[in-house]
Design a protein around this motif. Structure first.
Motif, mmCIF file in Angstrom:
data_model
loop_
_atom_site.group_PDB
_atom_site.id
_atom_site.type_symbol
_atom_site.label_atom_id
_atom_site.label_comp_id
_atom_site.label_asym_id
_atom_site.label_seq_id
_atom_site.Cartn_x
_atom_site.Cartn_y
_atom_site.Cartn_z
ATOM 1 N N GLU A 46 -7.972 4.400 -4.325
ATOM 2 C CA GLU A 46 -6.613 4.429 -4.848
ATOM 3 C C GLU A 46 -6.062 3.014 -5.029
ATOM 4 O O GLU A 46 -6.371 2.116 -4.262
ATOM 5 C CB GLU A 46 -5.682 5.187 -3.895
ATOM 6 C CG GLU A 46 -6.078 6.613 -3.636
ATOM 7 C CD GLU A 46 -5.791 7.536 -4.803
ATOM 8 O OE1 GLU A 46 -5.032 7.163 -5.715
ATOM 9 O OE2 GLU A 46 -6.336 8.645 -4.804
ATOM 10 N N SER A 47 -5.222 2.846 -6.042
ATOM 11 C CA SER A 47 -4.465 1.622 -6.253
ATOM 12 C C SER A 47 -3.091 2.066 -6.742
ATOM 13 O O SER A 47 -2.935 2.479 -7.890
ATOM 14 C CB SER A 47 -5.157 0.731 -7.285
ATOM 15 O OG SER A 47 -4.413 -0.460 -7.472
ATOM 16 N N ASP A 98 -10.206 2.267 8.983
ATOM 17 C CA ASP A 98 -10.235 1.987 7.543
ATOM 18 C C ASP A 98 -9.300 0.828 7.218
ATOM 19 O O ASP A 98 -8.324 0.567 7.925
ATOM 20 C CB ASP A 98 -9.819 3.204 6.723
ATOM 21 C CG ASP A 98 -10.926 4.236 6.586
ATOM 22 O OD1 ASP A 98 -12.042 4.006 7.107
ATOM 23 O OD2 ASP A 98 -10.667 5.284 5.958
ATOM 24 N N LYS A 99 -9.591 0.148 6.116
ATOM 25 C CA LYS A 99 -8.778 -0.973 5.658
ATOM 26 C C LYS A 99 -7.827 -0.523 4.544
ATOM 27 O O LYS A 99 -8.205 0.267 3.674
ATOM 28 C CB LYS A 99 -9.659 -2.101 5.115
ATOM 29 C CG LYS A 99 -10.598 -2.688 6.132
ATOM 30 C CD LYS A 99 -9.865 -3.466 7.184
ATOM 31 C CE LYS A 99 -10.851 -4.119 8.138
ATOM 32 N NZ LYS A 99 -10.174 -4.767 9.245
ATOM 33 N N LEU A 100 -6.614 -1.039 4.613
ATOM 34 C CA LEU A 100 -5.625 -0.867 3.558
ATOM 35 C C LEU A 100 -5.305 -2.265 3.054
ATOM 36 O O LEU A 100 -5.179 -3.201 3.850
ATOM 37 C CB LEU A 100 -4.342 -0.229 4.103
ATOM 38 C CG LEU A 100 -4.460 1.046 4.923
ATOM 39 C CD1 LEU A 100 -3.099 1.444 5.471
ATOM 40 C CD2 LEU A 100 -5.043 2.166 4.089
ATOM 41 N N MET A 101 -5.183 -2.417 1.749
ATOM 42 C CA MET A 101 -4.838 -3.720 1.184
ATOM 43 C C MET A 101 -3.501 -3.602 0.474
ATOM 44 O O MET A 101 -3.276 -2.662 -0.289
ATOM 45 C CB MET A 101 -5.896 -4.190 0.197
ATOM 46 C CG MET A 101 -5.580 -5.573 -0.362
ATOM 47 S SD MET A 101 -6.850 -6.185 -1.485
ATOM 48 C CE MET A 101 -6.578 -5.147 -2.901
ATOM 49 N N VAL A 102 -2.629 -4.562 0.724
ATOM 50 C CA VAL A 102 -1.345 -4.629 0.031
ATOM 51 C C VAL A 102 -1.310 -5.947 -0.722
ATOM 52 O O VAL A 102 -1.471 -7.019 -0.140
ATOM 53 C CB VAL A 102 -0.152 -4.536 1.008
ATOM 54 C CG1 VAL A 102 1.160 -4.600 0.240
ATOM 55 C CG2 VAL A 102 -0.231 -3.266 1.842
ATOM 56 N N ARG A 103 -1.113 -5.857 -2.032
ATOM 57 C CA ARG A 103 -1.074 -7.033 -2.904
ATOM 58 C C ARG A 103 0.367 -7.200 -3.376
ATOM 59 O O ARG A 103 0.931 -6.288 -3.977
ATOM 60 C CB ARG A 103 -2.007 -6.803 -4.090
ATOM 61 C CG ARG A 103 -2.157 -7.965 -5.019
ATOM 62 C CD ARG A 103 -3.013 -7.593 -6.231
ATOM 63 N NE ARG A 103 -4.275 -6.963 -5.887
ATOM 64 C CZ ARG A 103 -5.400 -7.608 -5.604
ATOM 65 N NH1 ARG A 103 -5.417 -8.926 -5.585
ATOM 66 N NH2 ARG A 103 -6.503 -6.949 -5.326
#
Length: 160
Positions: A46-47, A98-103
């Protein structure tokens, strides 16, 4: 959507990391306009767009950042809401570790999932702010249910 928000959207849409000038960085850390696109959250495949505000108008477009909480990457609890049917359906597949990325325009922040809970909507655990940077994703539960739900699916992650 204002012109700056649209520029941010275009850059974030393409997954491009970029650096903004100091005046924009300072305004991001102190005040973000309701409805403004402030970033993207990525997990699994997901993005998802992240907007400032948690009113229905924002939640119909993407995930909403609670303006009373910390911004992504900052100390405290960054509280994010989203509709399960439209955006957070796959949140149920996220697991501990799990990893979550916030840009955002301030940078790219990586979080590790530390807790997954099913809670009442007003449970204080959702809003608690620890002495560290935390990301809390909240959606309705159960995932397969017609109408308003009485519980919330809550995923808490800490900044790496």
């Amino acid at each position: 959507m204002n012109q700056q928000s649209y520029k941010n959207f275009q850059l974030l849409q393409g997954g491009v990391a970029f650096k903004m000038d100091d005046s924009i960085t300072q305004s991001m850390s102190s005040l973000v306009e309701t409805g403004e696109i402030i970033g993207r959250i990525e997990f699994l495949n997901e993005s998802l767009i992240l907007l400032e505000g948690i009113e229905e108008v924002q939640l119909e477009q993407g995930l909403g950042h609670d303006p009373m909480s910390s911004l992504p990457g900052n100390m405290g609890n960054c509280l994010i809401y989203g509709h399960r049917e439209q955006f957070l359906w796959s949140l149920k597949e996220v697991q501990l570790g799990d990893k979550l990325m916030v840009r955002t325009t301030k940078g790219v922040f990586y979080y590790t999932v530390e807790d997954i809970s099913i809670l009442e909507p007003d449970d204080s655990y959702i809003f608690e702010s620890e002495n560290k940077a935390t990301l809390t994703l909240v959606t309705c539960y159960p995932f397969i249910y017609f109408g308003p739900t009485k519980e919330r699916y809550v995923v808490k992650a800490s900044l790496d």
